[in-house]
Design a protein around this motif. Structure first.
Motif, PDB file in Angstrom:
ATOM      1  N   MET A   1       0.812  -1.013  -0.003  1.00 38.21           N
ATOM      2  CA  MET A   1      -0.118   0.060  -0.121  1.00 38.21           C
ATOM      3  C   MET A   1       0.825   1.204  -0.017  1.00 38.21           C
ATOM      4  O   MET A   1       2.123   1.257   0.304  1.00 38.21           O
ATOM      5  N   ILE A   3       1.771   5.346   1.054  1.00 36.04           N
ATOM      6  CA  ILE A   3       1.547   6.224   2.066  1.00 36.04           C
ATOM      7  C   ILE A   3       1.567   7.603   1.709  1.00 36.04           C
ATOM      8  O   ILE A   3       2.393   8.020   0.582  1.00 36.04           O
ATOM      9  N   PRO A   4       0.477   8.310   1.748  1.00 40.59           N
ATOM     10  CA  PRO A   4       0.503   9.640   1.073  1.00 40.59           C
ATOM     11  C   PRO A   4       1.434  10.744   1.624  1.00 40.59           C
ATOM     12  O   PRO A   4       1.474  11.344   2.503  1.00 40.59           O
ATOM     13  N   VAL A 277     -12.553  16.043   2.395  1.00 43.38           N
ATOM     14  CA  VAL A 277     -11.663  16.057   1.646  1.00 43.38           C
ATOM     15  C   VAL A 277     -11.210  14.501   1.370  1.00 43.38           C
ATOM     16  O   VAL A 277     -11.090  13.582   2.284  1.00 43.38           O
ATOM     17  N   ASN A 422      -5.193  25.044   1.715  1.00 39.76           N
ATOM     18  CA  ASN A 422      -6.141  25.076   2.760  1.00 39.76           C
ATOM     19  C   ASN A 422      -7.579  25.844   2.492  1.00 39.76           C
ATOM     20  O   ASN A 422      -8.696  25.239   2.960  1.00 39.76           O
ATOM     21  N   GLN A 425      -9.448  23.134   0.753  1.00 35.79           N
ATOM     22  CA  GLN A 425     -10.178  22.117   1.747  1.00 35.79           C
ATOM     23  C   GLN A 425     -11.068  22.932   2.425  1.00 35.79           C
ATOM     24  O   GLN A 425     -12.271  22.289   2.583  1.00 35.79           O
ATOM     25  N   GLU A 429     -15.250  21.728   2.203  1.00 36.91           N
ATOM     26  CA  GLU A 429     -15.948  21.157   3.299  1.00 36.91           C
ATOM     27  C   GLU A 429     -17.056  22.173   3.641  1.00 36.91           C
ATOM     28  O   GLU A 429     -17.907  21.928   4.510  1.00 36.91           O
TER      29      GLU A 429
ATOM     30  N   SER B 123      -0.912   3.389   9.233  1.00 38.10           N
ATOM     31  CA  SER B 123      -1.435   3.085   7.742  1.00 38.10           C
ATOM     32  C   SER B 123      -2.464   2.095   7.893  1.00 38.10           C
ATOM     33  O   SER B 123      -3.332   2.038   7.090  1.00 38.10           O
ATOM     34  N   LEU B 126      -5.510   4.337   8.307  1.00 37.94           N
ATOM     35  CA  LEU B 126      -5.820   5.097   7.170  1.00 37.94           C
ATOM     36  C   LEU B 126      -6.650   4.218   6.159  1.00 37.94           C
ATOM     37  O   LEU B 126      -7.638   4.782   5.865  1.00 37.94           O
ATOM     38  N   GLY B 152     -11.323  12.966   6.528  1.00 40.11           N
ATOM     39  CA  GLY B 152     -11.165  13.991   5.288  1.00 40.11           C
ATOM     40  C   GLY B 152     -12.318  15.109   5.643  1.00 40.11           C
ATOM     41  O   GLY B 152     -12.655  16.039   5.149  1.00 40.11           O
ATOM     42  N   THR B 154     -13.190  18.169   8.834  1.00 42.51           N
ATOM     43  CA  THR B 154     -12.632  18.791   9.853  1.00 42.51           C
ATOM     44  C   THR B 154     -13.105  18.416  11.261  1.00 42.51           C
ATOM     45  O   THR B 154     -12.451  18.209  12.173  1.00 42.51           O
ATOM     46  N   TYR B 234       1.694  12.639   9.785  1.00 40.33           N
ATOM     47  CA  TYR B 234       2.183  12.519   8.560  1.00 40.33           C
ATOM     48  C   TYR B 234       1.516  11.357   7.532  1.00 40.33           C
ATOM     49  O   TYR B 234       1.337  11.615   6.471  1.00 40.33           O
ATOM     50  N   VAL B 235       1.233  10.144   7.969  1.00 40.03           N
ATOM     51  CA  VAL B 235       0.746   9.395   7.256  1.00 40.03           C
ATOM     52  C   VAL B 235      -0.620   9.415   7.000  1.00 40.03           C
ATOM     53  O   VAL B 235      -1.355   9.358   5.829  1.00 40.03           O
ATOM     54  N   GLN B 238      -1.603  14.481   7.355  1.00 38.97           N
ATOM     55  CA  GLN B 238      -0.605  15.725   7.231  1.00 38.97           C
ATOM     56  C   GLN B 238      -1.244  16.888   7.832  1.00 38.97           C
ATOM     57  O   GLN B 238      -0.860  18.069   7.226  1.00 38.97           O
ATOM     58  N   PRO B 241      -7.779  17.977   7.380  1.00 41.67           N
ATOM     59  CA  PRO B 241      -8.009  19.258   6.559  1.00 41.67           C
ATOM     60  C   PRO B 241      -8.045  20.544   7.022  1.00 41.67           C
ATOM     61  O   PRO B 241      -8.380  20.687   8.042  1.00 41.67           O
ATOM     62  N   ASN B 242      -7.252  21.343   6.223  1.00 39.78           N
ATOM     63  CA  ASN B 242      -7.311  22.492   6.644  1.00 39.78           C
ATOM     64  C   ASN B 242      -6.868  22.980   7.993  1.00 39.78           C
ATOM     65  O   ASN B 242      -7.335  23.573   8.715  1.00 39.78           O
ATOM     66  N   ASN B 243      -5.516  22.413   8.433  1.00 40.79           N
ATOM     67  CA  ASN B 243      -5.319  22.275   9.768  1.00 40.79           C
ATOM     68  C   ASN B 243      -6.060  21.541  10.954  1.00 40.79           C
ATOM     69  O   ASN B 243      -5.482  21.851  12.027  1.00 40.79           O
ATOM     70  N   ASN B 246      -4.037  19.501  12.722  1.00 41.45           N
ATOM     71  CA  ASN B 246      -2.329  19.738  12.971  1.00 41.45           C
ATOM     72  C   ASN B 246      -2.087  19.676  14.527  1.00 41.45           C
ATOM     73  O   ASN B 246      -2.590  20.570  15.235  1.00 41.45           O
ATOM     74  N   TYR B 253       7.946  20.617  12.684  1.00 38.21           N
ATOM     75  CA  TYR B 253       8.410  19.894  11.836  1.00 38.21           C
ATOM     76  C   TYR B 253       8.369  20.544  10.520  1.00 38.21           C
ATOM     77  O   TYR B 253       9.197  20.665   9.771  1.00 38.21           O
ATOM     78  N   GLU B 254       7.110  20.939  10.228  1.00 35.58           N
ATOM     79  CA  GLU B 254       6.595  21.291   8.969  1.00 35.58           C
ATOM     80  C   GLU B 254       7.374  22.804   8.806  1.00 35.58           C
ATOM     81  O   GLU B 254       8.053  23.040   7.772  1.00 35.58           O
ATOM     82  N   ARG B 258       9.655  21.857   6.119  1.00 31.06           N
ATOM     83  CA  ARG B 258       8.950  22.039   4.587  1.00 31.06           C
ATOM     84  C   ARG B 258       9.089  23.349   4.311  1.00 31.06           C
ATOM     85  O   ARG B 258       9.215  23.785   3.116  1.00 31.06           O
TER      86      ARG B 258
END
Lengths: 453, 295
Positions: A1, A3-4, A277, A422, A425, A429, B123, B126, B152, B154, B234-235, B238, B241-243, B246, B253-254, B258
């Motif tokens: 599978m 992983i995103p 989402v 964001n 998203q 929603e 995973s 998920l 997906g 909020t 992360y898996v 992320q 949606p829209n934080n 988070n 880390y981000e 990133r």
């Protein structure tokens, strides 16, 4: 599978093991052929015998096995053709991991690998961090024909604002629409005429959708990097969200708003698209399982989808429909050379880059992964002609390139992409109306970009 | 040399090794982090540190900053994870402390999420939460509900990622309670039984007080875990949606890797440090208070 991770969009094609057999074929002659029996070329002989130059290529992959083997095979062929250079390819995680590895090495005062595959949209950040070696000297020697052979759409994200080239296209992609021809027949839609515009898309989606979420007409993933697929909308309307200047983005435009409103209405009003989402990683599985009749995904998933489909002939590939015209962003990774590496390694790295971007290798890489071959002449090679003849799906993304525009990038590119994502998203929603979401995103982006003059 | 001085010197000498390590690996990095948080250092400054005073904190706590949401999410997740996982761990420990047939099997099945690497666990979940073919939605549909896009949405994403921490953490915490229960003196229990104490009274006045040390330790572990567990984000989402999901450490880390805004990331780290210190002090004070009461 799967992983995103960030890299999945570009890498999901990489799942394929089927290519190994193909790779075992004798390689076509590629870069300067040097037969082992011949004496070394005068130029090389004239150099002081500095010994062997080692070149390390860092490359990202979502899944290991086959890609690492393919890469090793490419390196072996390169090394055979280039005595005095030993190239090796090192798998280094996802795109972000490769970037981190190079950054931390350079910041710590070390010598980074001379060459790596990184996102084409990383260019501005790499320039801001002052990591890149200019390619001018190399490109001048290679001649205009070399650069001009790459598809122009792929060069948009490979140049800075002054038009100077800093990266060479390698594993590049675009979004495409996959559609289920069997479903089309079932609801009496012409399987050879996929929707060409939003009206047809909505119409087809309504016919294809079954109640209770048993089947969705359309599924467009929106987690991770939603900006990418969504960017097709504003581009098709004639106003991309990004221009030539790296400190400006255009999120709050009528085109962006119209595209977002249409996208939101698919799930909120017309109910032909699941709400919330949608995960990137499992959308191809939903398509393969017949849970979604049409999906937007990367061309990089093509090899994967075809190999897993019960009837590959039923997998249709089409351009992403716009309101009236077409339009998509490009995506994927370029090859870059890093300034902090020793000079002889950089020179050797350039040879490796030319080898990897040669028409023959570009064709093989496309066949082996599903990425679009980066050069026009690659499609004249036997490998590519045979592939497109047998599986016409492989030609669609190339034909769509004429409508392709620049992928969203800027200073602080990853952050700006996230801000736009964001907003999408939040609107999808229904947490914010499209207008507010885009206005907020523009304000946030302007704030970040105001640090860069 | 007086013997007192010698004793002091000996004490210092004995402390020295740990002191050196503590200073090198804790005190210095913390000091460095605090100092760095006063510099702006990102791609706009071409990765050069530029003195910015409280600039990073001003950006972090600006009214329109995402950081507020990240903080709220983090405190929310801790508020859910800690009580639920601690109580569940205790109940499971009580259950598994019985002598029942097949208890070994039950013990390992409750403990096994702990052994799984977080990324594998994430995973699995998920896929379980997947809107199209996830087991959770299959079950919801089976009992007549409507499929939910759990990760997906909020409103659900933060619950879902908190749930995964609970699922992963409970077995681990249970082990400490189980050890506590099994180390419990049997004579006290017998005495209670002879005095006619029922199950509830035994629990309330003997078991729980005797497990107080364990509970304090378990809560500390649960809180640090809730702060530190971010791999699954992360898996799974992320942070989206829209934080919506988070969490603080993931955001650090981000920001650093990133978005390459290390000055801001240092400031966020200082906020994390302050939160952890507040919690540790509160926990110690409460623990001391209780042990004082008990005397």
């Amino acid at each position: 599978m799967k992983i995103p991770t960030l890299s999945v969009k570009h890498m999901s094609a990489v799942l394929l093991a089927t290519v190994l057999a193909a790779c075992a074929q004798p390689p076509a002659p590629t870069a300067a052929p040097a037969k082992p029996a011949e004496p070394a070329k005068p130029a090389e002989a004239a150099k002081p015998a500095a010994g062997n130059v080692e070149v390390e290529l860092l490359f990202p992959v979502a899944v290991g096995g086959p890609i690492a083997k393919i890469m090793d095979d490419y390196m072996a062929r390169f090394n055979k053709a280039n005595p005095g250079i030993t190239a090796k390819a090192t798998f280094a995680g996802g795109y972000a991991d490769v970037l981190t590895k190079i950054q931390t090495t350079v910041q710590g005062g070390g010598k980074p690998a001379p060459v790596a595959v990184l996102l084409s949209t990383d260019l501005q950040s790499l320039l801001d961090a002052d990591l890149l070696e200019p390619l001018d000297g190399y490109l001048a020697k290679a001649g205009d024909a070399y650069v001009n052979d790459f598809f122009p759409a792929f060069m948009l994200n490979s140049k800075d604002k002054n038009g100077k080239v800093w990266g060479v296209p390698f594993q590049r992609s675009t979004p495409v629409m996959y559609y289920n021809k069997a479903h089309f027949k079932e609801v009496e839609l012409d399987p050879e005429k996929p929707p060409k515009n939003w009206a047809e898309l909505l119409d087809a989606s309504k016919k294809l959708t079954k109640p209770n979420g048993d089947r969705w007409g359309l599924q467009v993933p929106s987690d991770g990097f939603p900006y990418w697929l969504f960017q097709a909308g504003p581009i098709s309307l004639g106003k991309n969200v990004v221009g030539a200047e790296p400190n400006k983005v255009f999120f709050n435009t009528p085109e962006s708003l119209e595209a977002l409103d249409f996208f939101v209405s698919l799930s909120q009003k017309d109910k032909v698209h699941p709400t919330g989402v949608i995960p990137w990683a499992t959308t191809p599985d939903a398509f393969l399982a017949g849970k979604a009749s049409m999906i937007y995904h990367t061309t990089g998933s093509l090899t994967n989808i075809l190999s897993k489909a019960t009837n590959p002939a039923d997998v249709g590939v089409a351009f992403i429909p716009g309101k009236s015209g077409f339009g998509v962003p490009t995506g994927g990774g370029n090859l870059y050379i890093f300034k902090a590496a020793p000079q002889e390694q950089k020179d050797a790295a350039w040879k490796l880059m030319q080898f990897l971007s040669s028409p023959e290798l570009a064709a093989e890489w496309s066949r082996d992964t599903g990425y679009i071959a980066s050069r026009k002449s690659a499609y004249d090679t036997e490998v590519m002609k045979k592939l497109v003849a047998e599986k016409p799906q492989y030609g669609v993304a190339r034909d769509q390139l004429q409508y392709a525009q620049k992928e969203l990038t800027s200073h602080q590119g990853a952050q700006i992409q996230q801000i736009y994502g964001n907003a999408i998203q939040a609107a999808v929603e229904g947490k914010k109306d499209s207008k507010t979401a885009l206005a907020d995103a523009q304000t946030a982006a302007d704030k970040v970009l105001s640090q860069f003059k | 040399m007086s013997s007192k001085l010698r004793a002091i010197l000996l004490g210092v000498a004995l402390l020295l090794p740990s002191l050196v390590f503590l200073v090198m690996f804790t005190a210095l990095p913390v000091a460095q982090t605090i100092i760095n948080s006063f510099y702006r250092r990102n791609l706009a400054t071409r990765n050069q540190p530029v003195w910015d005073g409280l600039g990073n904190y001003v950006r972090l706590f600006a009214a329109d900053s995402d950081f507020w949401q990240v903080l709220t999410n983090t405190l929310f997740a801790i508020a859910i994870v800690v009580p639920i996982s601690v109580i569940l761990a205790f109940l499971f420990a009580l259950l598994l402390n019985q002598r029942i047939r097949g208890i070994g099997w039950l013990r390992s099945s409750i403990f096994y999420p702990t052994i799984l690497p977080m990324v594998s666990a994430a995973s699995i979940w998920l896929l379980m939460f997947n809107v199209d073919f996830g087991l959770v939605n299959t079950f919801i549909k089976l009992v007549g509900g409507k499929a939910q896009n759990i990760l997906g949405t909020t409103d659900w994403a933060l619950w879902a990622v908190s749930f995964v921490i609970i699922w992963k953490l409970t077995g681990f915490l249970m082990v400490f309670y189980l050890a506590g229960l099994q180390g419990m003196p049997t004579d006290v229990m017998e005495a209670a039984r002879l005095d006619g104490a029922g199950a509830w009274h035994t629990m309330r006045y003997i078991t729980l007080p005797l497990l107080r040390g364990t509970t304090i330790f378990v809560i500390t572990v649960a809180v640090t875990n809730a702060f530190q567990t971010v791999d699954h984000l992360y898996v799974m989402t992320q942070g989206g949606p829209n934080n919506a999901s988070n969490l603080l450490l993931f955001n650090i880390y981000e920001t650093n890797f990133r978005f390459q805004d290390s000055g801001l990331a240092y400031a966020e780290t200082v906020v994390l440090l302050v939160l952890l210190i507040i919690f540790t002090i509160a926990n110690t004070v409460v623990a001391d208070q209780r042990s004082f009461d008990a005397q």
